[in-house]
Structure formats: C-alpha cells, structure tokens
Motif scaffolding. Structure first.
Motif, PDB file in Angstrom:
ATOM      1  N   HIS A 146     -16.098 -36.799 -21.317  1.00  4.84           N
ATOM      2  CA  HIS A 146     -16.641 -35.598 -20.819  1.00  4.84           C
ATOM      3  C   HIS A 146     -17.957 -35.392 -20.856  1.00  4.84           C
ATOM      4  CE1 HIS A 146     -12.357 -34.402 -19.691  1.00  4.84           C
ATOM      5  NE2 HIS A 146     -12.264 -34.329 -20.893  1.00  4.84           N
TER       6      HIS A 146
ATOM      7  N   TRP B 204     -19.022 -31.966 -19.627  1.00  2.10           N
ATOM      8  CA  TRP B 204     -19.206 -30.388 -19.778  1.00  2.10           C
ATOM      9  C   TRP B 204     -19.308 -30.433 -21.108  1.00  2.10           C
ATOM     10  CZ3 TRP B 204     -20.436 -27.298 -16.137  1.00  2.10           C
ATOM     11  CH2 TRP B 204     -20.234 -26.009 -16.505  1.00  2.10           C
TER      12      TRP B 204
ATOM     13  N   GLU C  33     -19.670 -28.778 -13.103  1.00  3.40           N
ATOM     14  CA  GLU C  33     -18.413 -28.496 -13.726  1.00  3.40           C
ATOM     15  C   GLU C  33     -17.550 -29.765 -13.262  1.00  3.40           C
ATOM     16  OE1 GLU C  33     -15.856 -27.805 -15.536  1.00  3.40           O
ATOM     17  OE2 GLU C  33     -16.209 -25.645 -15.548  1.00  3.40           O
ATOM     18  N   GLU C  34     -16.758 -30.214 -14.407  1.00  2.00           N
ATOM     19  CA  GLU C  34     -15.837 -31.296 -13.702  1.00  2.00           C
ATOM     20  C   GLU C  34     -14.754 -30.891 -13.012  1.00  2.00           C
ATOM     21  OE1 GLU C  34     -14.994 -31.789 -17.955  1.00  2.00           O
ATOM     22  OE2 GLU C  34     -16.406 -33.642 -18.000  1.00  2.00           O
TER      23      GLU C  34
ATOM     24  N   TYR D  25     -22.464 -25.263 -11.080  1.00  2.00           N
ATOM     25  CA  TYR D  25     -22.845 -26.168 -12.046  1.00  2.00           C
ATOM     26  C   TYR D  25     -23.769 -25.346 -12.989  1.00  2.00           C
ATOM     27  CZ  TYR D  25     -26.597 -25.392  -8.682  1.00  2.00           C
ATOM     28  OH  TYR D  25     -27.681 -24.882  -7.724  1.00  2.00           O
TER      29      TYR D  25
END
Lengths: 500, 243
Positions: free
Chosen positions: A382, A384, A454-455, A463
């Motif tokens: 990830h 984030w 953001e994922e 963002y």
C-alpha cells in the motif's frame, strides 16, 4: 483388555434434586407433572410417593387423592439432561469416559479404573456413598457390556457386579425391559408369555430376527457382548491429560501451587518423552461441593518446561476459589506440537523472534496485558501512509515484500492527523507558517509536495499533498494539504508526524 | 612509584565499574556504533551496552529525534541477530520510518499496554530475558526504586535498555548509566539548495556514570552517524590529497 462399564441409574433424579434444594421435601411425597393432551400427568416421583402407589402416567388429580399432602411440581423440558450433564462432569473423578444416558442414567467406561479405589466393590461403594452424601439415590451396575450393566442397574434384585464373561447368566432372570427395547416390542413379548430374558435367549438368531425384528437381536447381542457398542463420551478425551486426586481436600495457596506444579511436571515429562510441546493447556479443578473451575493458558511456542507453564498458570491463581477444598485437578493439553530441536539455538547466537526464550517472555507478558497487545508490523503493498504497516500478532510470519525505502517517513506519526492553521502564499507550495496547539512555527525549509492519492479500490477520496517542513528551531514536521481541485473546495492543512 | 600509583588508580577504577554492575565486553566483541567523540565520554571509551540509558523528552519533536537516535544505535545492536522489544503506553512510532535507520521494522516486537503501570512490569520481564537484543520502554515516570530494579535485571541478562521518558516534568535521580537529551537542529544543505537536509541533532549527555557529560552535534547520513566537526577536520586533508 476386557472392558468394564458402569451404568448408574438415578431412580429419583428430579425429586432428589428438588430435595437437595429444599430440605423439607425429603420426608413428604413429591411428584413432577407434565402436561399431556391438556391433562397434568405424573412423570417422576420420589420413594414416599411411590410407596403410596403413585406411578408415572397417572393424572395429577388422581394422585392428589391417593397420596394426600403430595407436593406437585411442573417439569421443565430438558431439565433432566441438564442435571445429568452436571453429574457426568462430577463423575469425571472416576473415569475420563462418561456418557449421559437419557432419560435418567449415566454410563461410565471404567476399564482399568477400579483398582484405584481398591477393587470393583469398593469402587461402587465409594460412588454410591458419595452420591448419597450429595443427596442422590442411585443404583449402579457393572458388567463387561454397556447393555448388561444397564440391565443389572435397573432390574437385578442382587448381584450388581456381573463377573467378567457372566452376562448370559446375569441376564437370564431379568425381564425383557432390561434389554432397552421399544414399548411395542415389550407388549408383544408379554403377550407371548416371555416374562424373562432367559425364556428366549437360546432361540436361534434367525428366528428372533424374523419374529421380533433386527433391533431386538441387536440389543440382545449387544448386552451379551457379541455385538459392539460404543460409548460417546461427554468430553472428547484429550490424549495428553494428567490428573491428581487428593486424599484430603486442599484449600491453601501453597498446597495448590505444589500440587499443580507436580501435575505439570508429570505431563511435561510425558511430552518430553514423545518429543512434543504443548501449545495450550486447561487446568480443571473439582471442588468437594461439586463445583468446578477452569484455568487455561496458551503458549507461543511448543513448550515442555514445567517452570514456564507453571508460571503462566500462577498468574491466574488468584481466580481459583477453593471453597471448602479442592479434591481433584485435571490437566489437559488439547493442543500439542512437536517441539523443535534445542540444539538449533546453540548455533545461532542471539535467538530470533520465534525462539523459545522470547516466546516464553511473550507468553508471560501476554498473560498479563493481553495477547492482542503484542504485535509486529509487516510491509503491505500500500502507499497510503496509514496502511503501509500491517499489524500481525504472529511472531513467525516473514515479510512478503520489502519495506519501502525510497520515501522518507516521519518517526512519529499522529493518528489521526491533527488540523493546523496554515498559511501558504502560493498554491502548490509549502505553507510559510502554521499554528499548532497555539504555537506558531515559521517554516524556513521545505520539501515537497509528495502527492499521495487515496487508494480508490479501498476508499473513495481525494489525495494529500505532503510536505516535509523545517521550522526556525530546526524541528521537522510532516504536513499535508487536502485536495482543492474542485470548485468550492478549500485546502485544509493537517500535521501528520514528526521527523527526527 | 608514580607508575604503580597510576596503575593502582586504574585498577580501582575498573573494580569500581565492576561493583556497579557494569561489565564491559571484550574489545573484539564490542560492536562499533560510530558515535565518534561521544564514545570518549564513557568509561573505557565505549558506548555501554548491557546498561540502562535514559532519554528525556519534553516535546513530541524531541521524542521523534530520540527515536531516530535510538534507532541508529539499535541498528548496530541488531546486527548480530535477535529481536528488540518496544514497550509503550501511548505509542506513536511509525514502523516504516525505521527502515531509514537500517532496521527492518518486522524485527521489533511492539507491546502496547493499556495501563501505564504495566509498562515497567513488562520492561523488567523483557530485560530479564537474555535472548533479546534491546528493550525500549516509553514511560512518563521512573522512580529510583524502579530504575534500580531494571538495572539489577540488566546486570544478570546483559540486555541494553533504553528508557524514553516522554513529558518528563521532574528529573529525579535514577540508577541509569546515562541520561541523554536529543534535540533536533536545523539541517544543513549546500548553500543555495532548497529543501530539508539530513537529520541533525544536538545530543547532550546530561549524566553518565564514571564518565564526562558533554554536548555534541550529530547527523544521520547514509545509514551511519556523522560528526560535523570530524567532517570539517577531514575536509582539508582530502582537498590536499586531490590538489
């Protein structure tokens, strides 16, 4: 080894229980009733009521006439099973294999247990007298087969202990009821004049089967020991289990500690001999008043070290309420694993996270502060910031990917990020100054922005534009501004961490 | 005569250290921390492992700097294998950041206790376990008696302990070998270059047993400590070499 079974018949199970609760019910007729087609029918009674002529299946109104002063109680469904389960647990002191035999009995596999009490007669005497002291009247029966023990307990006039191989002789004088047959079959047998098992026991198998059906043959041959019958124990027996029965009930902490230590030692020696270590253990104690309690522990690493396991239990000894005294301890190891080779440690130098020593430390800590408070972090795929480090409580898990090294990250992270008042002169530049907790910081150096989106496959959102900012005193912060592309959006600023 | 007197004093000093529970490792076993002039401040001129170090922090920014400094030292301690236990009551450490200090964050076991008083209990248990490379304990209060208990545990197990005292209001006496503060300093870049440079700290040794307290400037660059004064000293030499 020939098997030995004990069947216990609680003749007055419900009324005995009621008399234990209320002493005044001991000397008066008592019966339990059950609604049946709109009428209250008697389904259980005590011996006083029985002497007055009360039988199961009588109407409550009739019973009141036959036995004046009878106490009638309404039965709750499932009550007898509940009582039997409690008694079955109590019977664990005699053997680990106990089965509830509804509606009013227990079955015990006592193979190899009777010598502990000094023989079969003493074994049954002990059982009867202890249950008598608790307030239950029982009839036991002992035989090589479950069926025969059942029959003897319920129907035999004398000879409650059937000698090994003596089932046939024992069954001969008993009524057909003793074979656990259905009511229809019993009526049929009576109509045909078979009042004793002996009158049809020598008939050929094929004849019996043709006349009375397969179930009758099965029951007869089970009682004789020519068909197998199995006991489904109340608790699945644990292969690694040790027990210690005490001659005198104990209550002081020192004695309990010594006893438990010795018990653990016995189990550990056995495990060591088989190259195993335990991962979880349950200590059950039975009190003299029939109550029981449990302590359970778990370890991170298969362990066979007495001191370590004792230490884990010792942390919980405060919860043990000995009451009038404890008479039996049972230690089960439901989960065992093969213990690793100890020589490994000699070569490695400092041990790794899954070594025995560290595992023991974490067991101790986990027992005090809670196992879920101990964790490690593994890298996750990830970007984030909140999701980069995955939490795990497993100590042996290896990281599947490398930790990201290309981006610099703060040593201290604020979770959640805290809002600040920031003033940026130019868009897409770091703020010139910000106020956090009533303190003004003038930014002299800054790196950024690093845009982290953001994922979207996890959460919908904008963002963040991250800046590394250094103030006049040299303190370094991780700040970010939220997305401000859409009309009507204003950029909000947050502080997310501190750099070293 | 003079020499024997000197020898006697040296021997007494060594004995004193021994009585205080500080047993230095043999020189070949001694890990290299690269702390340079700071190491001169300690007895025997080595950074004491198997001892208790206390770090005082009054602001979260200082805590971050201390975190960086400890991580730099940990890198050396963890080189030989082993694990590290990080005990805390309110923890904010961000594991991925430790990678920059040469530590794989998965080798640290974090224990977050719910009650503050359990922190020292867990720390003591961990310090008793000689299979652990280092124990870091984040706490607020540490009384003399508690620190003495930790010190006694260390004398048996030879584990290095770091006590990070956040929001330390009162600086009471403790049995720790050294008391530190680490404060961030403005980073240096080449003139005219924008941005933020490498971590740079003012490391202060407030107290040290049988050593010389002092204050130094330290930087963290390319996985090792860097001493700006040393750098300046070295610089003219290299220039001459190339000239």
């Amino acid at each position: 080894m020939p098997k030995r079974f004990v069947s216990i018949w609680f003749k007055y199970l419900l009324t005995d229980r009621e008399a234990i609760r209320l002493k005044s019910l001991r000397d008066v007729p008592v019966a339990f009733t059950e609604p049946d087609h709109g009428r209250m029918m008697v389904m259980a009674m005590n011996n006083h009521a029985e002497n007055c002529g009360v039988r199961p299946g009588m109407a409550a109104a009739d019973v009141r006439v036959i036995a004046p002063g009878i106490q009638l109680f309404e039965n709750k469904a499932g009550r007898n099973i509940k009582l039997l389960k409690g008694l079955a647990e109590w019977c664990l002191r005699y053997t680990p294999l106990v089965m509830v035999d509804p509606p009013d009995g227990l079955l015990l596999d006592v193979t190899g247990c009777t010598h502990l009490k000094g023989g079969e007669i003493e074994f049954l005497k002990d059982m009867v007298s202890r249950l008598k002291a608790l307030g239950y009247t029982i009839r036991p029966g002992m035989a090589d087969t479950i069926g025969c023990a059942w029959a003897v307990a319920r129907c035999a006039e004398s000879g409650l202990i059937v000698p090994p191989g003596g089932q046939r002789n024992a069954l001969m004088p008993l009524p057909p009821f003793s074979l656990r047959l259905s009511l229809d079959l019993l009526t049929k047998l009576r109509e045909l004049g078979f009042y004793q098992v002996g009158s049809f026991i020598h008939l050929p198998k094929s004849v019996l089967k043709r006349r009375f059906g397969g179930n009758m043959v099965l029951r007869l041959y089970q009682a004789l020991g020519q068909e197998a019958e199995f006991l489904l124990p109340l608790k699945e027996p644990v292969p690694y289990s040790e027990r210690v029965a005490l001659l005198e009930p104990i209550r002081t902490r020192e004695v309990i500690e010594t006893t438990v230590h010795a018990l653990i030692d016995t189990l550990c020696k056995r495990l060591y001999g088989e190259g195993l270590g335990l991962r979880s253990a349950v200590l059950t104690y039975l009190r003299i008043d029939g109550k029981s309690g449990q302590l359970s522990i778990g370890t991170n690493h298969p362990s066979q070290r007495t001191d370590h396991i004792f230490k884990l239990f010792a942390l919980q000894f405060d919860q043990v309420a000995p009451g009038l005294g404890i008479e039996l301890f049972i230690l089960d190891a439901p989960k065992t694993e093969s213990a690793s080779d100890k020589q490994n440690l000699l070569w490695n130098g400092k041990p790794a996270a899954d070594s025995e020593e560290v595992a023991e430390l974490l067991d101790n800590v986990g027992a005090r502060v809670g196992k879920d408070q101990i964790h490690r972090y593994l890298p996750q795929e990830h970007h984030w910031p909140e999701r980069v480090a995955g939490n795990t409580t497993d100590l042996t898990e290896k990281p599947e990917s490398d930790w990201p090294e290309d981006k610099i990250r703060p040593v201290q992270l604020l979770e959640p990020p805290e809002p600040i008042e920031a003033m940026a002169l130019t868009p897409d530049y770091a703020p010139r100054q910000f106020v956090y907790r009533n303190e003004r910081h003038i930014i002299v150096n800054a790196d950024g922005p690093e845009r982290i989106g953001e994922e979207w496959w996890i959460e919908d959102g904008g963002y963040r534009d991250y800046y590394v900012a250094e103030d006049e005193q040299g303190m370094r912060y991780w700040l970010f501004g939220t997305a401000a592309d859409q009309p009507g959006q204003t950029r909000r600023w947050f502080i997310h961490g501190y750099f070293p | 005569m003079n020499a024997t007197k000197q020898e006697m004093i040296e021997k007494l000093r060594r004995d004193l250290l021994d009585w205080e529970g500080f047993r230095p490792l043999a020189p070949e076993e001694q890990p290299f921390f690269g702390l340079g002039p700071i190491e001169q401040a300690f007895p025997n001129r080595v950074f004491p492992t198997g001892a208790l170090h206390e770090f005082i922090s009054t602001r979260p920014e200082f805590t971050a700097a201390i975190g960086g400094f400890i991580a730099g030292v940990l890198q050396t301690l963890l080189e030989k294998g082993g694990v590290c236990v990080w005990v805390s009551y309110t923890r904010r450490i961000y594991p991925p950041a430790l990678k920059r200090f040469g530590i794989s964050p998965d080798r640290i076991i974090f224990i977050d206790v719910a009650r503050e008083k359990d922190v020292l209990w867990v720390t003591e248990e961990a310090l008793k376990c000689s299979g652990i490379a280092a124990v870091i304990c984040e706490t607020r209060l540490l009384s003399f008696m508690e620190s003495r208990r930790l010190q006694l545990a260390i004398e048996q197990s030879r584990v290095t302990g770091f006590i990070l005292r956040k929001d330390a209001k009162i600086l009471n006496t403790t049995a720790c070998t050294a008391r530190w503060t680490v404060k961030p300093l403005r980073s240096r870049l080449r003139p005219g270059m924008p941005g933020v440079g490498y971590p740079r700290w003012q490391v202060e040794l407030l107290k040290v047993k049988n050593g010389q307290p002092g204050s130094w400037i330290l930087e963290w660059k390319n996985n090792s400590f860097l001493h700006p004064q040393q750098e300046q000293m070295v610089q003219p030499d290299t220039q001459r070499h190339y000239a």
